[in-house]
Design a protein around this motif. Structure first.
Motif, PDB file in Angstrom:
ATOM      1  N   VAL A 174       0.868  -1.177   0.000  1.00 38.40           N
ATOM      2  CA  VAL A 174       0.000   0.000   0.000  1.00 38.40           C
ATOM      3  C   VAL A 174       0.902   1.223   0.000  1.00 38.40           C
ATOM      4  O   VAL A 174       1.749   1.380   0.885  1.00 38.40           O
ATOM      5  CB  VAL A 174      -0.931   0.025   1.236  1.00 38.40           C
ATOM      6  N   GLN A 175       0.711   2.099  -0.992  1.00 38.35           N
ATOM      7  CA  GLN A 175       1.516   3.323  -1.095  1.00 38.35           C
ATOM      8  C   GLN A 175       0.580   4.528  -1.215  1.00 38.35           C
ATOM      9  O   GLN A 175      -0.407   4.482  -1.956  1.00 38.35           O
ATOM     10  CB  GLN A 175       2.422   3.281  -2.321  1.00 38.35           C
ATOM     11  N   ARG A 176       0.931   5.583  -0.500  1.00 40.34           N
ATOM     12  CA  ARG A 176       0.126   6.802  -0.571  1.00 40.34           C
ATOM     13  C   ARG A 176       1.027   8.017  -0.440  1.00 40.34           C
ATOM     14  O   ARG A 176       1.903   8.059   0.425  1.00 40.34           O
ATOM     15  CB  ARG A 176      -0.940   6.813   0.517  1.00 40.34           C
ATOM     16  N   ASP A 177       0.796   8.986  -1.300  1.00 41.01           N
ATOM     17  CA  ASP A 177       1.543  10.245  -1.290  1.00 41.01           C
ATOM     18  C   ASP A 177       0.561  11.326  -1.722  1.00 41.01           C
ATOM     19  O   ASP A 177       0.194  11.403  -2.897  1.00 41.01           O
ATOM     20  CB  ASP A 177       2.732  10.169  -2.243  1.00 41.01           C
ATOM     21  N   GLN A 178       0.118  12.157  -0.775  1.00 43.09           N
ATOM     22  CA  GLN A 178      -0.937  13.112  -1.051  1.00 43.09           C
ATOM     23  C   GLN A 178      -0.552  14.464  -0.473  1.00 43.09           C
ATOM     24  O   GLN A 178      -0.034  14.551   0.648  1.00 43.09           O
ATOM     25  CB  GLN A 178      -2.258  12.635  -0.437  1.00 43.09           C
ATOM     26  N   SER A 179      -0.817  15.535  -1.246  1.00 41.38           N
ATOM     27  CA  SER A 179      -0.423  16.889  -0.838  1.00 41.38           C
ATOM     28  C   SER A 179      -1.614  17.837  -0.894  1.00 41.38           C
ATOM     29  O   SER A 179      -2.514  17.675  -1.730  1.00 41.38           O
ATOM     30  CB  SER A 179       0.696  17.422  -1.743  1.00 41.38           C
ATOM     31  N   PHE A 180      -1.564  18.858  -0.025  1.00 40.46           N
ATOM     32  CA  PHE A 180      -2.675  19.795   0.112  1.00 40.46           C
ATOM     33  C   PHE A 180      -2.178  21.217   0.326  1.00 40.46           C
ATOM     34  O   PHE A 180      -1.085  21.432   0.867  1.00 40.46           O
ATOM     35  CB  PHE A 180      -3.543  19.436   1.335  1.00 40.46           C
ATOM     36  N   TYR A 181      -3.015  22.166  -0.082  1.00 34.13           N
ATOM     37  CA  TYR A 181      -2.918  23.541   0.384  1.00 34.13           C
ATOM     38  C   TYR A 181      -4.096  23.798   1.314  1.00 34.13           C
ATOM     39  O   TYR A 181      -5.214  23.320   1.076  1.00 34.13           O
ATOM     40  CB  TYR A 181      -2.980  24.544  -0.771  1.00 34.13           C
ATOM     41  N   VAL A 182      -3.840  24.565   2.362  1.00 29.37           N
ATOM     42  CA  VAL A 182      -4.887  25.002   3.280  1.00 29.37           C
ATOM     43  C   VAL A 182      -4.769  26.514   3.418  1.00 29.37           C
ATOM     44  O   VAL A 182      -3.667  27.039   3.582  1.00 29.37           O
ATOM     45  CB  VAL A 182      -4.737  24.335   4.665  1.00 29.37           C
ATOM     46  N   TRP A 183      -5.909  27.191   3.319  1.00 24.27           N
ATOM     47  CA  TRP A 183      -5.913  28.649   3.439  1.00 24.27           C
ATOM     48  C   TRP A 183      -6.827  29.088   4.584  1.00 24.27           C
ATOM     49  O   TRP A 183      -7.923  28.537   4.763  1.00 24.27           O
ATOM     50  CB  TRP A 183      -6.434  29.306   2.163  1.00 24.27           C
ATOM     51  N   LEU A 184      -6.384  30.085   5.320  1.00 25.26           N
ATOM     52  CA  LEU A 184      -7.262  30.786   6.254  1.00 25.26           C
ATOM     53  C   LEU A 184      -7.759  32.023   5.504  1.00 25.26           C
ATOM     54  O   LEU A 184      -6.949  32.850   5.067  1.00 25.26           O
ATOM     55  CB  LEU A 184      -6.508  31.180   7.523  1.00 25.26           C
ATOM     56  N   VAL A 185      -9.079  32.109   5.337  1.00 19.34           N
ATOM     57  CA  VAL A 185      -9.668  33.131   4.468  1.00 19.34           C
ATOM     58  C   VAL A 185     -10.689  33.953   5.239  1.00 19.34           C
ATOM     59  O   VAL A 185     -11.478  33.410   6.025  1.00 19.34           O
ATOM     60  CB  VAL A 185     -10.338  32.473   3.242  1.00 19.34           C
TER      61      VAL A 185
END
Length: 291
Positions: A174-185
């Motif tokens: 099982v392989q997982r590589d996940q990326s995100f941006y998070v903004w305070l708006v």
């Protein structure tokens, strides 16, 4: 956040003004402090109690901030909260020499830079409880604490889901590589202008090796670094593209594809979201403004 319309009657927030609004001016009205972003310093937990699926749970990503607002005059109304979008996802479950299943977002495959990861009900906000706060005038200075958290806790079948005749467990990795941006708006609900107050970047990576021939409870082993990579508070805010604010969201757009070592790919689980499924009622797609 200005209003953009992708179909008649449906209204969505736009970042057209979020990129251009004078942030230095908004700091006189909205002030943030104690901004924090972290991933719990704990390894991914594996659960082999089920004879049909391997379960795992990653440590939590957490973001929080103290928001101070005001004073506000009569008619002024602001909403401040977290927005998250996924920029990359590799999620492969390998079944020996047969091939692997892959959870995918068609939108990212087709070239979109990211996809909304909102709750699916209050676009574009990540949630509508602790994740957002509403300030309504007239009032003196007020403050609120806004926080969000995220983790992964999927079920992965021990047997190849594309082969109904598979009797013995044959999951090997099982392989997982996940990326995100998070903004305070901060969103001025009166004039529909938005302001990005803070940008966060975070990634979750994991690699699990599986020996399917071993007894249940002794098959899986986490081989990636058990210490998670910590989030980054980006020094210069990143603009939010429109695709991160409108449907579909990640949960409804994802599909499971079988990619065999030989032969053509097969869609096992299609996306649940379609254009036809979108409710055209404006009230269902405006930014939530309930107190």
């Amino acid at each position: 956040m200005g209003v953009a319309s992708s179909r008649p009657g449906a209204q969505y927030p736009s970042t057209q003004t979020a990129e251009m609004s004078p942030v230095q001016d908004i700091y006189r009205k909205v002030r943030i402090s104690n901004v924090s972003a972290k991933i719990d310093n704990a390894p991914t937990k594996l659960d082999e109690t089920s004879p049909t699926v391997l379960k795992y749970r990653t440590p939590d990503f957490r973001a929080s901030a103290l928001v101070q607002m005001g004073p506000l005059e009569e008619g002024e109304k602001w909403k401040v909260g977290w927005i998250q979008a996924c920029t990359e996802m590799m999620f492969h479950n390998t079944y020996g020499a047969d091939g692997f299943t892959s959870w995918e977002f068609p939108e990212l495959k087709s070239g979109r830079p990211m996809i909304s990861d909102c709750d699916g009900r209050h676009y574009p906000w990540y949630g509508s409880n602790d994740e957002t706060a509403i300030f309504k005038g007239p009032c003196k200075e007020r403050e609120a604490y806004v926080a969000m958290h995220d983790n992964f806790h999927p079920h992965v079948t021990w047997r190849n889901p594309a082969n109904s005749g598979q009797k013995d467990p044959n999951l090997t990795r099982v392989q997982r590589d996940q990326s995100f941006y998070v903004w305070l708006v901060a969103w001025n609900m009166a004039d529909r202008r938005s302001y990005i107050l803070k940008t966060i970047r975070w990634t979750m990576k994991l690699d699990i090796m599986v020996q399917p021939q071993r007894p249940l409870g002794h098959r899986a082993k986490l081989v990636s670094d058990p210490v998670p990579e910590q989030p980054q508070l980006v020094s210069r805010n990143v603009p939010i593209p429109k695709c991160a604010l409108v449907p579909p969201n990640a949960n409804s757009a994802q599909m499971l594809v079988w990619r065999p070592c030989e032969g053509k790919p097969l869609v096992i689980i299609p996306p649940s979201w379609t254009e036809k499924a979108l409710d055209p009622s404006p009230s269902n797609h405006q930014p939530d403004s309930r107190l």
